[in-house]
Design an enzyme around this catalytic site. Sequence first.
Site, short mmCIF file in Angstrom:
data_model
loop_
_atom_site.label_atom_id
_atom_site.label_comp_id
_atom_site.label_asym_id
_atom_site.label_seq_id
_atom_site.Cartn_x
_atom_site.Cartn_y
_atom_site.Cartn_z
N LEU A 54 0.86 -1.18 0.00
CA LEU A 54 0.00 0.00 0.00
C LEU A 54 0.90 1.24 0.00
CD1 LEU A 54 -2.73 -1.09 2.60
CD2 LEU A 54 -2.66 -1.48 0.13
N ASP A 55 1.08 1.81 -1.19
CA ASP A 55 2.03 2.90 -1.37
C ASP A 55 1.49 4.21 -0.80
OD1 ASP A 55 4.37 4.23 -2.74
OD2 ASP A 55 2.71 5.22 -3.77
N ALA A 56 2.35 4.93 -0.07
CA ALA A 56 2.00 6.26 0.48
C ALA A 56 0.65 6.24 1.20
CB ALA A 56 1.99 7.31 -0.64
#
Length: 561
Positions: free
Chosen positions: A227-229
């Site tokens: 789960l990016d950023a």
Amino acid sequence: MRKIKQLLASIYDEKLNAEAIEAFISVIEKSKKTIATRRKEGWDETDVVLITYADQFHHQDEKTLKTLDGFYQNWLKDTFSHIHLLPFYPWSSDDGFSVIDYHQVDPVAGDWSDIARLKQSTKLMFDFVCNHISAKSEWFKGYLACDPQYNNFFISEDPATDLSGVTRPRALPLLSPFTLADGRQEHIWTTFSDDQIDLNFANPVVLLAMVNVLLHYLQEGADYVRLDAVGYMWKTVGTSCIHLEKTHQLVKLFRAIADEVAPGTVLITETNVPHKDNISYLGNGYDEAQMVYQFPLPPLVLHAVHTGKATALSQWAASLNEGAKGNTTWFNFLSSHDGIGLNPLRGILPEDEILSLVEQLQREGALVNWKNNPDGTRSPYEMNVTYMDALNQRDSSDDERLARFTLAHAILLAFPGVPAIYIQSILGSRNDYAGVERLGYNRAINRQKYSLTEIEAQLNTEGSLRQRVYQQLAHLVAVRKSQAAFHPDSQFTLSSENDAVFAMERCSASGERILALFNLSNAIQAYPLSNYEFNELITGQVIKGDQLYQMQPYQVLWLHY
């Protein structure tokens, strides 16, 4: 499905009508019937992740995923159990993290059949770039065209609004001006750049679209989902707009959906923030991420090697037993496609020590990225450098480079949690200044792409630094994978007999023990060994205990007893 319905109701403060909730349930139920691939339950000592781009290698007119698959089969299959494929979707900037279309594979890399072929021989980790989408995407183009389908997909804010309390990860404007088809100018929320448009999760239509993305990745076989950023997903004016409770509820929703349709899927949150905030994404141990990135580890290992002292690393590591709980563990790494984050050090090291480390690395050729602070000042938030060059001085010999690099990665592989190794690290890469000049941004220093023919020739060059690094890291991983005491969840204790020696003990559920010793200094260090006969796992030597063992500079011992 009850938990999913409860989370949806909570996220939207009980204002989501039954029809809207049913739209979510319908797509989830449909996916549940079509996802057949079984995931591995949990993790063990054989799990080691390779981090790489899908277009890392090129060869003639071949699609890069096919080239990567061939390289993996020939060089890496016996070493890595998983491949983290950095965003392989069509993109417009940031080496893939400005996604144009979440549901497609970049044509340069190939198509979904190439992903399926790669999955036949390894487990895969996908990036879910959930906070933002490319300004070149159809979603944002539709918004600018005033297409009602995309109403409220993005966040328009009056530039006069006081947003000084919003946490800023970069020294760039928070709002970016865009002109719509009807002539209106709006200022759109762009946390990272004006090509990365933040999604408006306050609109349930946006959430449904992103749930469809997650379900698609699970259908395509993602075992791990990054789960990016993720910390920035929910915005509320008047707050810091990071780590808000609504953001945690969204992570809980993604977890509940993955558990429902593809049990065994591991969610990993990427939050380059201080340790306390980072581990909050483990939730109660069962309801949020199964893993969090161990962001303090890369700069703390650097700090330990540069100072020749284990104190800060040991004190921080001692707290880890209190962090992971329930069905969770750490995602450990030293290097990645991003730089070496400094924010996770804040609260662990004094600011003057952080700045001293930055100055040392800059003198040796590292680059630095800065962030704006609410008081108008700026601070370094990231060092851009290969881990090889971060550990060493410009005039270091290759023998010293290899020794320090081996030491750092032996620490990584002995730590509790699942280790991940960046492709540039196992290739023994140095700083790519030509790439920085050509592409115009600091992170390019550690994102070099290679001709397959050239990189294989270098790896086959007898005695080259690349070959020696590749062989040494592959050997360390093979040893780790054979030892139950290195299970991610096995018991972990620290000792402090000598400040220059980082010492940890791992103990398996069946009672096997490994005493791992790391001489962080460039001097011989005496370490007292107990009265056991030890099998040194890396060299195969037998070492008698009950002595002051003289550890050579940067020596590593994995002592099994």
